[in-house]
Design a protein around this motif. Structure first.
Motif: not given
Length: 256
Positions: A148-154, A172-176, A184-185
Motif C-alpha cells: 500500500a502507498v499513501s496518496d502522496e506517493v501515488h 484506491p482505499v480511503g481510511l479515516t 487516502s491510500t
C-alpha cells in the motif's frame, strides 16, 4: 540525542498471522524476514547506509533518506522483496510462512534515544495495520505480499508508470482516523492484475465537474477513475508499537 526532523521515505512491514505462532516459530520467522529483506535491499541497490530500521516485533519500520529515488523503492525493491519471499516459500512449511503487508509513505521524521516519531511515521503504521490491507492479503492466497502507498506517493510516483511500476494494478482505499482525518491510500498485490478482497464500487465522476442530473428518477453516473473504496473496518495501529485495537463506525470509513 534528539535529531532534527528531516524528510524520509517511510516503510512499515508486518508479518501476516505472526502472533498466534509458538515462540520458537516466531524467532525463525523473524530471522527469515530479515534475511529476505536484506537480500532484497542488496539486489535492488538500496544501500544500508541510506536506511535505518526499527524492529517492531512482528515487522520492521524503515526510514530511507530522501535522496534515494522512490522509483527504486516502489519498483525494484518491491519486486526483489516479492521474489525473495517466493524463494523462501519454496522451502518453508505453512507454520513458517512469511507473507508481508507493506506500506510506503513520506514525510518528516525525527529520532531520539528511543526511536523515531512524527505524523508521517504514525500514518505509515496506520496504513500497514489497516484492515483493508489485511483483507487483501488474506484474499490472495498465492501472493507473498500486499503493498500500500499513501496518496502522496501515488501522485508523485505510481501514477506516472515508471519502468517496473504498473499504475493499473493499484486500487484506491480511503481510511479515516479517529481524529476525523482522511488517509487516502492505494493497494496492489504483486502478481495480481488488481488487489482482491475489496468491495466493488461504481465509477466516480471526473474531479473537474459534477455528474449531470438524472432525468428519469435514477442516479446518473459518469465514467472516470475507480472511486475510493469506503467500508467499515477494524484497524489496528494507533501507535507505532504495542497492542492496538480501535473503534469502528459504520460510516463506510475506517476509524484509526
Amino acid at each position: 540525542m534528539s535529531g532534527e526532523a528531516k524528510h524520509h521515505w517511510i516503510i512499515a512491514l508486518d508479518i501476516e498471522n505472526f502472533s498466534p505462532r509458538r515462540d520458537p516459530v516466531q524467532r525463525r520467522v523473524r530471522a527469515a524476514m530479515y534475511r529476505v529483506l536484506g537480500g532484497a535491499m542488496e539486489r535492488a541497490g538500496l544501500a544500508a547506509a541510506d536506511t535505518v530500521s526499527e524492529d517492531r516485533g512482528d515487522g520492521v519500520l524503515m526510514l530511507i533518506r530522501s535522496s534515494v529515488s522512490p522509483v527504486l523503492i516502489a519498483g525494484p525493491f518491491v519486486r526483489e522483496l516479492d521474489e525473495g519471499l517466493g524463494e523462501y516459500a519454496q522451502e518453508a512449511n505453512e507454520d513458517h510462512a512469511v507473507r508481508l503487508r507493506m506500506a510506503l509513505h513520506q514525510g518528516l521524521a525525527a529520532s531520539d534515544e528511543h526511536g523515531w516519531s512524527g505524523d508521517a511515521v504514525n500514518n505509515t503504521c496506520r496504513i500497514v495495520d489497516a484492515q483493508p490491507l489485511r483483507d487483501v492479503l488474506a484474499s490472495a492466497p498465492s501472493a507473498r505480499m500486499a503493498f500500500a502507498v499513501s496518496d502522496e506517493v501515488h501522485r508523485a510516483v505510481i501514477r506516472h508508470g515508471y519502468r517496473g511500476i504498473d499504475p493499473a494494478a493499484y486500487l484506491p482505499v480511503g481510511l479515516t482516523t479517529k481524529h476525523g482525518e482522511t488517509i487516502s491510500t492505494w493497494i496492489t498485490v504483486p502478481g495480481y492484475p488488481a488487489p482482491p478482497g475489496l468491495p466493488e464500487s461504481g465509477p466516480e465522476p471526473p474531479c473537474d465537474r459534477e455528474p449531470p442530473p438524472a432525468t428519469d428518477g435514477r442516479q446518473s453516473t459518469a465514467a472516470g477513475r475507480p472511486s475510493v473504496v469506503q467500508h467499515a473496518q477494524t484497524v489496528q495501529g494507533d501507535q507505532v508499537a504495542g497492542a492496538k485495537q480501535v473503534t469502528v463506525h459504520n460510516t463506510g470509513n475506517v476509524r484509526l
